[in-house]
Motif scaffolding. Sequence first.
Motif, PDB file in Angstrom:
ATOM      1  N   GLY A 179       0.774  -1.226   0.000  1.00 54.80           N
ATOM      2  CA  GLY A 179       0.000   0.000   0.000  1.00 54.80           C
ATOM      3  C   GLY A 179       0.805   1.276   0.000  1.00 54.80           C
ATOM      4  N   THR A 180       2.057   1.210   0.463  1.00 53.08           N
ATOM      5  CA  THR A 180       2.891   2.411   0.544  1.00 53.08           C
ATOM      6  C   THR A 180       4.326   2.084   0.134  1.00 53.08           C
ATOM      7  OG1 THR A 180       3.428   1.998   2.866  1.00 53.08           O
ATOM      8  CG2 THR A 180       1.522   3.397   2.429  1.00 53.08           C
ATOM      9  N   SER A 181       5.057   3.135  -0.211  1.00 50.31           N
ATOM     10  CA  SER A 181       6.501   3.049  -0.433  1.00 50.31           C
ATOM     11  C   SER A 181       7.149   4.024   0.539  1.00 50.31           C
ATOM     12  CB  SER A 181       6.858   3.420  -1.876  1.00 50.31           C
ATOM     13  OG  SER A 181       6.304   2.491  -2.787  1.00 50.31           O
ATOM     14  N   ASP A 182       8.061   3.513   1.365  1.00 57.66           N
ATOM     15  CA  ASP A 182       8.639   4.311   2.439  1.00 57.66           C
ATOM     16  C   ASP A 182      10.156   4.264   2.396  1.00 57.66           C
ATOM     17  OD1 ASP A 182       6.201   5.148   3.947  1.00 57.66           O
ATOM     18  OD2 ASP A 182       5.931   2.984   4.078  1.00 57.66           O
ATOM     19  N   PHE A 183      10.788   5.367   2.850  1.00 54.13           N
ATOM     20  CA  PHE A 183      12.233   5.507   2.770  1.00 54.13           C
ATOM     21  C   PHE A 183      12.783   6.109   4.048  1.00 54.13           C
ATOM     22  CE2 PHE A 183      10.036   6.465  -1.179  1.00 54.13           C
ATOM     23  CZ  PHE A 183      10.486   5.439  -1.995  1.00 54.13           C
ATOM     24  N   SER A 184      13.987   5.708   4.397  1.00 57.09           N
ATOM     25  CA  SER A 184      14.717   6.331   5.504  1.00 57.09           C
ATOM     26  C   SER A 184      16.193   6.373   5.158  1.00 57.09           C
ATOM     27  CB  SER A 184      14.515   5.554   6.806  1.00 57.09           C
ATOM     28  OG  SER A 184      13.209   5.726   7.300  1.00 57.09           O
ATOM     29  N   ILE A 185      16.849   7.441   5.585  1.00 55.33           N
ATOM     30  CA  ILE A 185      18.304   7.541   5.504  1.00 55.33           C
ATOM     31  C   ILE A 185      18.823   7.343   6.920  1.00 55.33           C
ATOM     32  CG2 ILE A 185      20.271   8.915   4.741  1.00 55.33           C
ATOM     33  CD1 ILE A 185      18.254   8.379   2.520  1.00 55.33           C
ATOM     34  N   VAL A 186      19.640   6.313   7.121  1.00 58.85           N
ATOM     35  CA  VAL A 186      20.032   5.911   8.472  1.00 58.85           C
ATOM     36  C   VAL A 186      21.528   5.608   8.514  1.00 58.85           C
ATOM     37  CG1 VAL A 186      19.532   4.323  10.373  1.00 58.85           C
ATOM     38  CG2 VAL A 186      17.758   4.831   8.698  1.00 58.85           C
ATOM     39  N   ARG A 187      22.187   6.055   9.585  1.00 56.01           N
ATOM     40  CA  ARG A 187      23.570   5.639   9.833  1.00 56.01           C
ATOM     41  C   ARG A 187      23.536   4.341  10.637  1.00 56.01           C
ATOM     42  NH1 ARG A 187      26.895   9.510   8.129  1.00 56.01           N
ATOM     43  NH2 ARG A 187      26.191  11.692   8.172  1.00 56.01           N
ATOM     44  N   VAL A 188      24.216   3.331  10.146  1.00 52.22           N
ATOM     45  CA  VAL A 188      24.238   2.032  10.821  1.00 52.22           C
ATOM     46  C   VAL A 188      25.685   1.593  11.039  1.00 52.22           C
ATOM     47  CG1 VAL A 188      21.997   1.295   9.899  1.00 52.22           C
ATOM     48  CG2 VAL A 188      24.079   0.815   8.595  1.00 52.22           C
ATOM     49  N   SER A 189      25.905   0.839  12.114  1.00 56.95           N
ATOM     50  CA  SER A 189      27.227   0.280  12.413  1.00 56.95           C
ATOM     51  C   SER A 189      27.082  -0.692  13.574  1.00 56.95           C
ATOM     52  CB  SER A 189      28.218   1.393  12.793  1.00 56.95           C
ATOM     53  OG  SER A 189      27.909   1.904  14.081  1.00 56.95           O
ATOM     54  N   PRO A 190      28.074  -1.567  13.791  1.00 57.37           N
ATOM     55  CA  PRO A 190      28.018  -2.485  14.935  1.00 57.37           C
ATOM     56  C   PRO A 190      27.942  -1.742  16.262  1.00 57.37           C
ATOM     57  CG  PRO A 190      29.686  -3.199  13.360  1.00 57.37           C
ATOM     58  CD  PRO A 190      29.230  -1.836  12.920  1.00 57.37           C
ATOM     59  N   GLU A 191      28.604  -0.581  16.349  1.00 62.09           N
ATOM     60  CA  GLU A 191      28.589   0.181  17.592  1.00 62.09           C
ATOM     61  C   GLU A 191      27.232   0.849  17.806  1.00 62.09           C
ATOM     62  OE1 GLU A 191      32.323  -0.842  16.204  1.00 62.09           O
ATOM     63  OE2 GLU A 191      30.980   0.610  15.187  1.00 62.09           O
ATOM     64  N   ARG A 192      26.672   1.398  16.740  1.00 63.96           N
ATOM     65  CA  ARG A 192      25.405   2.105  16.868  1.00 63.96           C
ATOM     66  C   ARG A 192      24.265   1.185  17.248  1.00 63.96           C
ATOM     67  NH1 ARG A 192      25.708   7.310  14.547  1.00 63.96           N
ATOM     68  NH2 ARG A 192      27.635   7.657  13.377  1.00 63.96           N
ATOM     69  N   ARG A 193      24.285  -0.068  16.796  1.00 65.87           N
ATOM     70  CA  ARG A 193      23.163  -0.954  17.082  1.00 65.87           C
ATOM     71  C   ARG A 193      23.038  -1.300  18.563  1.00 65.87           C
ATOM     72  NH1 ARG A 193      25.845  -5.213  13.589  1.00 65.87           N
ATOM     73  NH2 ARG A 193      27.133  -6.483  14.960  1.00 65.87           N
ATOM     74  N   ASP A 246      20.715   8.895  14.642  1.00 67.79           N
ATOM     75  CA  ASP A 246      21.180   8.125  13.489  1.00 67.79           C
ATOM     76  C   ASP A 246      20.186   8.148  12.332  1.00 67.79           C
ATOM     77  OD1 ASP A 246      23.435   7.425  14.929  1.00 67.79           O
ATOM     78  OD2 ASP A 246      22.519   5.585  15.712  1.00 67.79           O
ATOM     79  N   ILE A 247      18.968   8.569  12.587  1.00 64.40           N
ATOM     80  CA  ILE A 247      17.934   8.630  11.557  1.00 64.40           C
ATOM     81  C   ILE A 247      17.931  10.043  10.976  1.00 64.40           C
ATOM     82  CG2 ILE A 247      15.483   8.332  11.063  1.00 64.40           C
ATOM     83  CD1 ILE A 247      15.379   6.604  13.675  1.00 64.40           C
ATOM     84  N   LEU A 248      18.505  10.177   9.801  1.00 58.72           N
ATOM     85  CA  LEU A 248      18.655  11.498   9.203  1.00 58.72           C
ATOM     86  C   LEU A 248      17.360  12.015   8.587  1.00 58.72           C
ATOM     87  CD1 LEU A 248      22.176  11.223   7.538  1.00 58.72           C
ATOM     88  CD2 LEU A 248      21.550  11.657   9.930  1.00 58.72           C
ATOM     89  N   ALA A 249      16.548  11.117   8.038  1.00 57.09           N
ATOM     90  CA  ALA A 249      15.292  11.555   7.421  1.00 57.09           C
ATOM     91  C   ALA A 249      14.441  10.339   7.078  1.00 57.09           C
ATOM     92  CB  ALA A 249      15.558  12.375   6.157  1.00 57.09           C
ATOM     93  N   ASP A 262      13.671  11.065  -3.563  1.00 57.15           N
ATOM     94  CA  ASP A 262      14.467  12.291  -3.707  1.00 57.15           C
ATOM     95  C   ASP A 262      14.212  13.249  -2.542  1.00 57.15           C
ATOM     96  OD1 ASP A 262      15.501  11.364  -6.088  1.00 57.15           O
ATOM     97  OD2 ASP A 262      14.040  12.431  -7.343  1.00 57.15           O
ATOM     98  N   GLU A 263      12.948  13.325  -2.108  1.00 54.17           N
ATOM     99  CA  GLU A 263      12.601  14.184  -0.989  1.00 54.17           C
ATOM    100  C   GLU A 263      13.309  13.726   0.288  1.00 54.17           C
ATOM    101  OE1 GLU A 263       8.669  15.628   1.591  1.00 54.17           O
ATOM    102  OE2 GLU A 263       8.516  13.999   0.134  1.00 54.17           O
ATOM    103  N   CYS A 264      13.416  12.408   0.455  1.00 49.81           N
ATOM    104  CA  CYS A 264      14.087  11.877   1.640  1.00 49.81           C
ATOM    105  C   CYS A 264      15.557  12.281   1.647  1.00 49.81           C
ATOM    106  CB  CYS A 264      13.941  10.347   1.675  1.00 49.81           C
ATOM    107  SG  CYS A 264      14.401   9.588   3.241  1.00 49.81           S
ATOM    108  N   LEU A 265      16.215  12.193   0.502  1.00 48.89           N
ATOM    109  CA  LEU A 265      17.610  12.611   0.404  1.00 48.89           C
ATOM    110  C   LEU A 265      17.759  14.101   0.712  1.00 48.89           C
ATOM    111  CD1 LEU A 265      18.545  10.684  -2.856  1.00 48.89           C
ATOM    112  CD2 LEU A 265      19.540  10.259  -0.608  1.00 48.89           C
ATOM    113  N   LYS A 266      16.818  14.881   0.193  1.00 51.01           N
ATOM    114  CA  LYS A 266      16.864  16.327   0.436  1.00 51.01           C
ATOM    115  C   LYS A 266      16.686  16.637   1.912  1.00 51.01           C
ATOM    116  CE  LYS A 266      14.724  20.655  -1.105  1.00 51.01           C
ATOM    117  NZ  LYS A 266      13.672  21.248  -1.996  1.00 51.01           N
ATOM    118  N   LEU A 267      15.745  15.948   2.559  1.00 55.15           N
ATOM    119  CA  LEU A 267      15.501  16.165   3.986  1.00 55.15           C
ATOM    120  C   LEU A 267      16.722  15.785   4.820  1.00 55.15           C
ATOM    121  CD1 LEU A 267      11.849  14.800   4.297  1.00 55.15           C
ATOM    122  CD2 LEU A 267      12.564  17.186   4.511  1.00 55.15           C
ATOM    123  N   ALA A 268      17.429  14.748   4.373  1.00 53.02           N
ATOM    124  CA  ALA A 268      18.617  14.295   5.099  1.00 53.02           C
ATOM    125  C   ALA A 268      19.826  15.182   4.837  1.00 53.02           C
ATOM    126  CB  ALA A 268      18.939  12.853   4.710  1.00 53.02           C
ATOM    127  N   GLY A 269      19.777  15.957   3.758  1.00 48.38           N
ATOM    128  CA  GLY A 269      20.897  16.812   3.421  1.00 48.38           C
ATOM    129  C   GLY A 269      22.094  16.053   2.891  1.00 48.38           C
TER     130      GLY A 269
END
Length: 426
Positions: free
Chosen positions: A187-201, A209-212, A356-363
């Motif tokens: 029903g939807t298409s969703d996107f997130s820009i996230v920093r991930v790493s073994p330390e962050r988890r 860590d959630i940029l947008a 594209d909007e997600c990338l823009k929001l994340a900068g």
Amino acid sequence: MSASPPCGIDFGTSNSTVALAEGTSSRLLALEGDSVVLPSAIFFSFEENDIRFGREAVRHYVEGVEGRLMRSLKSVLGTQAMGEKTAIKAQRWSFAEIIGLYLKELRRRGEEACGVPLEQVVLGRPVFFIDRDEVADRRAQDELEAIARDAGFREIEFQFEPIAAALDYERQVTGEELAVIIDLGGGTSDFSIVRVSPERRRRADRREDILASSGVHVGGTDFDQLLSMRKVMPELGHGTPARDGKRDLPSWAYFELATWHRINFLYTPQAAQMLKELRYDASEPERVQRLIDLVEERLGHALAGAVEGAKVGLSANDDYRMHFGLMNGSLDIAFSRGELEGAIDGAVTRVGAALDECLKLAGVGEAEISTVFLTGGSASIPFVRQSLTGKFREAHVVQGDVFGSVGSGLALDARRKFGRALAAAE
């Protein structure tokens, strides 16, 4: 283990999962035989006077058992339809009651699979239930929360579905990554820009860590509808001229028939009369008669399922042929992958704009993304996948569990959200 371990539920438009938090990991629970995926379908059997769920619901309907099949229920949340009631045999049901039946069954099957009560849950939600309407979007979450509480869940939290998918992906990373999570659902298409790493988890609070996040109310069921309108509905009179030759026939009936959760609106005496008037007004009444035959035989959902099958077939092959039997004749339609792509191109463009909007929001720029993580059933469509991942030429593309990544990540999030109470109980 706690008497009531945290769980995650991915209540999807097309399919649903339940996952259990176990230590620092999660486990998808078997919900139908050995399968961890339960199709989001309910069948009210008139012959047996009972209710079936999942594949069994679809099977009963396809086999011709008299009754009512309902799917795509998540699409109704937040809409005006939630305030309406629909007649099922001698009883009138609200959509909240029908969704509640399904969530109660999900909980029951989950408890049966793990052997303990499930009272703490993180429910997945799209970034936007309803596009460009904050009030309706909030109402949709409130409606789902109330339904879940009525289903027996005592503590309820929510998490964006792409964030949940990011938590699932993060379990396999070995270094710092800037990932775009692409969750292409029914029903939807969703996107997130996230920093991930073994330390962050290992962090309990991941907000930094959630940029947008962004999303759009376009998914697999929309692709089904568009393919049906392009290839199937013309066989039933859509796009053909009226008798006066000055206009095309109205499209209302074809839109209803191509939209899963609106098909039942055709099964009313008022709609039957309007279809007869449509046939009278048609320059090619024999096509509209096929439409009338199909509605009278209550084959709308079966046709929608056949169109979905064509879409799935075209994900793996260049061509597909659909043979759909009617009482008087049949629909025999050849599909090509190019026709599918032409039908959904505009919708895929909207999905790409949301990314594209997600990338823009994340900068961040496309070149800064190191990983693209894909999940959701529509990620299996080559045209959709390539249209979105092609933006990131230097990134590593990872295909997650199409149906299980979000549920697994929700369980991990449940462990974080309810972890303090869980540790005290243990």
